[in-house]
Design an enzyme around this catalytic site. Structure first.
Site, PDB file in Angstrom:
ATOM      1  N   GLN A  67     -17.860 -20.436  -7.522  1.00  0.00           N
ATOM      2  CA  GLN A  67     -18.470 -19.462  -8.658  1.00  0.00           C
ATOM      3  C   GLN A  67     -19.070 -20.011  -9.879  1.00  0.00           C
ATOM      4  O   GLN A  67     -18.791 -21.206  -9.995  1.00  0.00           O
ATOM      5  CB  GLN A  67     -17.189 -19.048  -8.870  1.00  0.00           C
ATOM      6  CG  GLN A  67     -17.240 -17.707  -9.826  1.00  0.00           C
ATOM      7  CD  GLN A  67     -17.264 -16.530  -9.864  1.00  0.00           C
ATOM      8  OE1 GLN A  67     -16.715 -15.435  -8.796  1.00  0.00           O
ATOM      9  NE2 GLN A  67     -19.223 -16.677  -9.749  1.00  0.00           N
ATOM     10  N   ALA A  82     -22.600 -19.399 -12.435  1.00  0.00           N
ATOM     11  CA  ALA A  82     -22.938 -18.411 -13.923  1.00  0.00           C
ATOM     12  C   ALA A  82     -23.636 -16.944 -12.833  1.00  0.00           C
ATOM     13  O   ALA A  82     -24.290 -15.940 -13.938  1.00  0.00           O
ATOM     14  CB  ALA A  82     -23.643 -18.703 -14.574  1.00  0.00           C
ATOM     15  N   GLU A  83     -24.784 -17.625 -11.821  1.00  0.00           N
ATOM     16  CA  GLU A  83     -25.575 -16.390 -11.859  1.00  0.00           C
ATOM     17  C   GLU A  83     -25.430 -16.457  -9.699  1.00  0.00           C
ATOM     18  O   GLU A  83     -25.324 -14.867 -10.688  1.00  0.00           O
ATOM     19  CB  GLU A  83     -26.816 -17.404 -11.518  1.00  0.00           C
ATOM     20  CG  GLU A  83     -27.773 -16.633 -10.255  1.00  0.00           C
ATOM     21  CD  GLU A  83     -29.010 -15.729 -11.519  1.00  0.00           C
ATOM     22  OE1 GLU A  83     -28.339 -16.247 -12.621  1.00  0.00           O
ATOM     23  OE2 GLU A  83     -29.544 -15.271 -10.935  1.00  0.00           O
ATOM     24  N   ASP A  95     -34.781 -27.684  -7.895  1.00  0.00           N
ATOM     25  CA  ASP A  95     -33.158 -27.761  -8.582  1.00  0.00           C
ATOM     26  C   ASP A  95     -32.571 -28.782  -7.674  1.00  0.00           C
ATOM     27  O   ASP A  95     -31.874 -28.666  -7.128  1.00  0.00           O
ATOM     28  CB  ASP A  95     -32.124 -26.643  -8.299  1.00  0.00           C
ATOM     29  CG  ASP A  95     -31.163 -27.583  -8.958  1.00  0.00           C
ATOM     30  OD1 ASP A  95     -30.704 -28.042  -9.909  1.00  0.00           O
ATOM     31  OD2 ASP A  95     -30.213 -26.887  -8.458  1.00  0.00           O
TER      32      ASP A  95
END
Lengths: 202, 267
Positions: B19, B21-22, B174
């Site tokens: 899980q 934040a996005e 990323d």
């Protein structure tokens, strides 16, 4: 007859019936019948349409079970969100399979044509109908040999698929020119992914 | 819940893996596996029905309309980047379903381990929901041995894969050792698979490619002790694959190292 079963979907969409026919002899008649059914009016029209209420797909253009299943699933999703781009959920399967946005082209390429000999017959909303009954309904409209879906790989026409998806000059395909098995697996992954992404490609 | 959509029904039956934040990551199964596979012995034909679901949940702190548009664009962008990579022969997961309205992207489940966990120093992950304690103790022996590759060989695979991606002008955005996985194959050599294209974009600029590499270099340095020789092997393989584009990127990478990844110093 074969099934796609999506356990999380509502009962009327959880089961999709799939039949693979080879040596189909009545493709031309079948095509006429589908067109006629679409324009018939009244009760006779309802009956005629129900008889051919399937997606009829040229099996040469399908790379795998997963490829077809993905097209079916994306069609069910589109229907659930009132996002169908064609008139019925079954024609939506054909639209999802075709890499361009042209509906006529999708039906011409992926639907039944006069020359079709290998045919996939798909019924999405038939979950409540027992497979045996569905099989006899399908056999009433298609004159050909019903075979297990696993025989799909014997009819797949890889060069036409490469042409329709413009894959011939892609690096992924060129790199494995000498190794057909690997190349087919890569093509399968690309076309399946393309079908899954269709709704956001436009 | 009277009329539940197909996608929320799917999420309800899925297992949460991670899980952020996005987005939230789930393991799910779209369809039951075909009978032929269920009965057959496992011929390395691992469960094709398993998919990884990336769910960009709605963010309450954003205006509804903006939230919807952003989510849709990001799901679509990620799916498109994956297709571009697939076509170019970069090892990435295939796309299995897209429900942009719900913010859901379903991709091929990759069996294997993240490069981060295969290298020294990367064993501890902060964001794991699943309990992997016993996994970690097993790995301390030599995690790479199971894959039959040396560290150096793995670095070569990484460099080659990034170069393949940059050659078709896709910037990952990323690159970290967590966003690469080693997947066992039927032949002796495992595949290196790049994952998480959530921040990816298209660009032919030398600057963007150099920054992509720089971000990875920083990730190596901060996660894995004594990683300089490792990253050098990555660059060597990258150079070999990139050909004549390399010189410009090399020069720019040196610049970026001096100034950091942000180019403009104004504002």
């Amino acid at each position: 007859m074969d099934l796609f079963f999506f356990p999380h979907l509502a009962p009327d969409r959880a089961t999709t019936h799939v039949a693979l026919f080879r040596n189909v002899k009545n493709a031309a008649d079948l095509r006429k019948r589908i067109i006629n059914a679409a324009t018939m009016e009244g009760e006779a029209g309802e009956i005629a349409r129900e008889d051919v209420n399937f997606a009829f797909i040229d099996a040469r253009l399908i790379t795998s079970r997963l490829h077809l299943q993905t097209a079916v699933y994306q069609s069910i999703l589109a229907e659930a969100q009132n996002g169908l781009r064609t008139r019925t959920i079954h024609s939506e399967v054909l639209w999802n399979l075709n890499p361009t946005n042209n509906i006529t082209e999708a039906i011409r390429r992926y639907g039944v044509s006069d020359a079709t000999t290998s045919l996939l017959v798909v019924r999405i909303d038939g979950g409540t109908t027992p497979p045996i009954e569905m099989e006899s309904k399908v056999k009433k409209v298609v004159d050909g040999g019903l075979v297990p879906l696993s025989q799909l790989q014997e009819v797949t026409d890889w060069s036409t698929i490469k042409k329709y998806h413009k894959l011939t000059n892609e690096l992924s395909i060129k790199a494995v020119q000498e190794d057909p098995a690997t190349q087919f697996a890569i093509i399968d992954n690309i076309v399946t992914s393309t079908v899954a992404t269709k709704s956001v490609m436009a | 819940m009277v009329s539940q959509g197909p996608t929320s029904a799917l999420l309800e039956k899925s297992t949460l893996i991670s899980q952020g934040a996005e987005a939230a990551i789930y393991k799910a199964s779209l369809a039951l596996p075909p009978p032929s596979l269920a009965t057959n012995e496992d011929t390395n034909h691992q469960d094709q029905s398993a998919v990884l679901i990336k769910y960009r949940f709605s963010k309450g702190y954003r205006h509804k309309t903006l939230d919807m548009t952003l989510t849709k664009t990001r799901v679509a962008g990620e799916a498109r980047a994956l297709i571009r990579c697939l076509r170019a022969g970069v090892n990435v997961p295939g796309v299995r379903m897209v429900d942009a309205a719900e913010g859901v992207l379903g991709i091929e489940w990759i069996e294997g381990k993240s490069v981060r966990r295969l290298l020294p120093g990367g064993a501890e992950e902060e964001n794991e929901v699943l309990d992997e304690a016993q996994d970690v103790t097993e790995e301390e022996i030599d995690p790479l041995k199971d894959f039959g590759v040396s560290v150096d060989r793995m670095m070569t695979l990484i460099g080659t894969e990034i170069a393949k991606m940059h050659l078709v002008d896709i910037i990952h955005g990323d690159l970290t050792t967590s966003n690469m996985m080693l997947r066992p194959t039927t032949n002796s050599q495992p595949d290196l698979v790049l994952i998480d294209f959530g921040l990816s974009y298209q660009s032919a600029l030398v600057e963007d490619k150099a920054v992509d590499l720089y971000v990875l270099e920083r990730a190596f340095n901060s996660t894995h002790p004594d990683s300089e020789p490792m990253f050098q092997s990555v660059l060597d393989a990258y150079q070999a694959k990139m050909g004549k584009e390399w010189n410009a990127i090399k020069r720019r990478l040196d610049d970026v190292r001096l100034r950091g990844r942000k180019r403009s110093m104004v504002g």
